[in-house]
Design a protein around this motif. Structure first.
Motif: not given
Length: 323
Positions: A179-181, A192-197, A208-212, A214-218
């Motif tokens: 899963f997301n590492t 990917r989410m973490i390095p982008t943020f 930048t957050v895609t969509g709403t 509210q989609q979840t990640r771990s």
């Protein structure tokens, strides 16, 4: 569960984000390591410090081509594949070939060496899941022709091929669904989410957050992911086994949390949703806890601080342990 020592390991994709940390951890445990990478997405800087370490060997090679004679090994870790959206969208055919031809070549080496084979698969095999949290008996909900399919289906095929070699040729195989590492050595631009943020927070840009959002990640710190892979390699478990952290939050919440740790007060910038983006993603790790004695040890904030620190000073050492 066993704790058999690995004497000589072949790490395919060993200069990548997870692969380089895996090479380090294996060397630290006394295992000799042959790192194979064609550097299509891996970074030579990640393994630069290992080149002078006794027991480490680098072979620059594309695993879809026959591998030169490397001698005997007793464990093979197959991580050779583009893994970020930016990379597998840029290299779609190469991604499919790594999952198909590359996996078959790696399994043939495992068969010839009577070696333990660990496939680094992915939570993407679950697609946009209709079961939550995701457990290993769930078959998934995947679009086979969508923009993410080159990665999803490459890994699903690799899992099928690995299972076929186990059943029909008695190869000692295992499947890890990662899963997301996150952690040091991620590329800011890999999508990917973490390095982008983190990169946006440090630059003072909007997040930048895609969509709403509210989609979840771990998210799981890289040292925990590596420990899970090694525990699986040292066991007799065939898998599939989820390797991830069951702490779940929305993408928008992760953005705010990263920004706070990076010292940013930047606002969120909501952009168009990504096609086939999973609405929920969280692992059930009951099987890993029971069969491997494994679970994540690194707290989320501690891991994020370590990662932010590395992005701030990327030339500094990148230890995977966090006190």
């Amino acid at each position: 569960m066993t704790t058999s020592h690995i004497h000589r390991a072949l790490v395919l994709g060993g200069s990548g984000f997870i692969g380089s940390h895996l090479c380090e951890s294996l060397l630290d445990s006394g295992t000799s390591v042959i790192c194979v990478d064609n550097f299509s997405t891996g970074n030579a800087v990640n393994i630069q410090s290992l080149l002078e370490v006794k027991g480490f060997q680098l072979v620059e090679h594309d695993i879809t081509e026959p591998l030169p004679d490397i001698g005997m090994v007793d464990a093979i870790f197959h991580l050779a594949s583009p893994a970020s959206p930016a990379d597998y969208h840029r290299l779609p055919i190469e991604t499919l070939r790594a999952g198909s031809i590359g996996t078959e070549r790696a399994l043939e080496i495992a068969s010839a060496n009577n070696a333990r084979f660990v496939l680094a698969s992915t939570s993407e095999v679950y697609g946009d899941p209709q079961v939550h949290p995701q457990h290993e008996t769930y078959f998934g909900n995947v679009n086979p022709v969508g923009p993410r399919s080159v990665y999803d289906e490459a890994k699903r095929y690799a899992e099928a091929l690995t299972s076929a070699y186990r059943r029909s040729r008695s190869v000692n195989t295992a499947i890890a669904r990662i899963f997301n590492t996150y952690g040091p050595r991620m590329r800011a631009e890999d999508g990917r989410m973490i390095p982008t943020f983190i990169a946006q927070s440090l630059a003072g840009d909007k997040l930048t957050v895609t969509g709403t959002g509210q989609q979840t990640r771990s998210i799981c710190f890289v040292s925990d992911t590596v420990a899970g892979l090694i525990a699986l390699a040292r066991s007799n478990e065939p898998g599939p086994i989820n390797i991830g952290n069951p702490v779940e939050a929305s993408v928008a919440e992760w953005a705010v949390r990263v920004a706070a740790i990076a010292g940013s007060t930047a606002e969120l910038d909501f952009i168009d949703a990504v096609e086939d983006d999973p609405r929920r993603r969280c692992p059930d790790i009951s099987r890993a806890r029971l069969r491997l004695g494994w679970e994540p040890l690194i707290g989320i904030d501690a891991g994020l601080r370590r990662t932010v620190d590395w992005f701030t000073h990327p030339t500094s050492p990148a230890p995977t342990s966090v006190g």
